[in-house]
Write a protein that holds these residues in place. Structure first.
Motif, PDB file in Angstrom:
ATOM      1  N   LEU A   1       0.833  -1.207   0.000  1.00 10.04           N
ATOM      2  CA  LEU A   1       0.000   0.000   0.000  1.00 10.04           C
ATOM      3  C   LEU A   1       0.866   1.255   0.000  1.00 10.04           C
ATOM      4  CD1 LEU A   1      -2.896  -0.838   2.493  1.00 10.04           C
ATOM      5  CD2 LEU A   1      -3.148  -0.132   0.111  1.00 10.04           C
ATOM      6  N   ALA A   2       1.893   1.283   0.855  1.00  9.70           N
ATOM      7  CA  ALA A   2       2.770   2.452   0.958  1.00  9.70           C
ATOM      8  C   ALA A   2       3.498   2.712  -0.359  1.00  9.70           C
ATOM      9  CB  ALA A   2       3.773   2.266   2.088  1.00  9.70           C
ATOM     10  N   ASP A   3       3.871   1.646  -1.065  1.00  7.89           N
ATOM     11  CA  ASP A   3       4.584   1.810  -2.337  1.00  7.89           C
ATOM     12  C   ASP A   3       3.723   2.496  -3.398  1.00  7.89           C
ATOM     13  OD1 ASP A   3       6.877   0.685  -1.311  1.00  7.89           O
ATOM     14  OD2 ASP A   3       6.522  -1.308  -2.179  1.00  7.89           O
ATOM     15  N   GLY A   4       2.408   2.497  -3.212  1.00  2.63           N
ATOM     16  CA  GLY A   4       1.515   3.150  -4.159  1.00  2.63           C
ATOM     17  C   GLY A   4       1.346   4.636  -3.913  1.00  2.63           C
ATOM     18  N   PHE A   5       1.953   5.148  -2.859  1.00  3.43           N
ATOM     19  CA  PHE A   5       1.847   6.567  -2.512  1.00  3.43           C
ATOM     20  C   PHE A   5       3.114   7.307  -2.906  1.00  3.43           C
ATOM     21  CE2 PHE A   5      -0.664   4.767   1.243  1.00  3.43           C
ATOM     22  CZ  PHE A   5      -1.888   4.935   0.620  1.00  3.43           C
TER      23      PHE A   5
END
Length: 157
Positions: free
Chosen positions: A34-38
């Motif tokens: 999820l964090a990698d998508g931000f």
């Protein structure tokens, strides 16, 4: 009912977040995905919030990182309505079963340079209606942070 609260300064983890071993130890694969998508700043906020949530859940479990329990055993993802959803695995799930924890809810709030997480846990034998007490405790923590910030910046309320 069990309650856990954690307050974290947003920059407290900056150096550690650059170390791959730290990220693997603290976060579940779903959280990192999820964090990698931000973007970089939003990922920083997101991961700080997840760290604070894990600390709050550890307080509910009453263990800290002992007995084989690692923070990545507490996965805080998004629910259907984008609110935090907690999934326990491994030693965290074992501990929850051991103490009779049947329901676990987490709330994460970001305010300026701070992130606050509150975790509420209920057992099969406990009424969920005491959640109002936890909300009052959370507000007390947030008010204390606001007061400290106003004193630090020279403002008075």
């Amino acid at each position: 009912m069990r309650i856990g609260i954690d307050v974290l300064g947003l920059g407290e983890l900056d150096r550690l977040q650059t170390r791959p071993w730290f990220r693997r130890y603290i976060y579940a694969a779903d959280e990192l995905a999820l964090a990698d998508g931000f973007g970089q700043e939003r990922a920083r906020e997101f991961l700080a919030g997840r760290f604070a949530a894990k600390e709050a859940v550890l307080k509910v479990l009453g263990t800290g990182c002992r007995g084989g329990l690692m923070p990545r055993h507490i996965c805080v993802t998004r629910g259907a309505r984008s609110g935090p959803l907690v999934r326990l695995t491994g030693a965290a799930q074992h501990r929850a079963t051991e103490i009779g924890l049947s329901d676990l809810t987490v709330s994460i709030a970001h305010k300026g340079k701070y992130v606050v997480a509150v975790a509420l846990g209920h057992g099969d034998h406990e009424p969920a209606s005491t959640a109002g007490d936890a909300r009052g405790t959370a507000w007390t923590v947030l008010e204390e942070i606001a007061l400290r910030e106003s004193v630090r910046s020279g403002r008075s309320e």
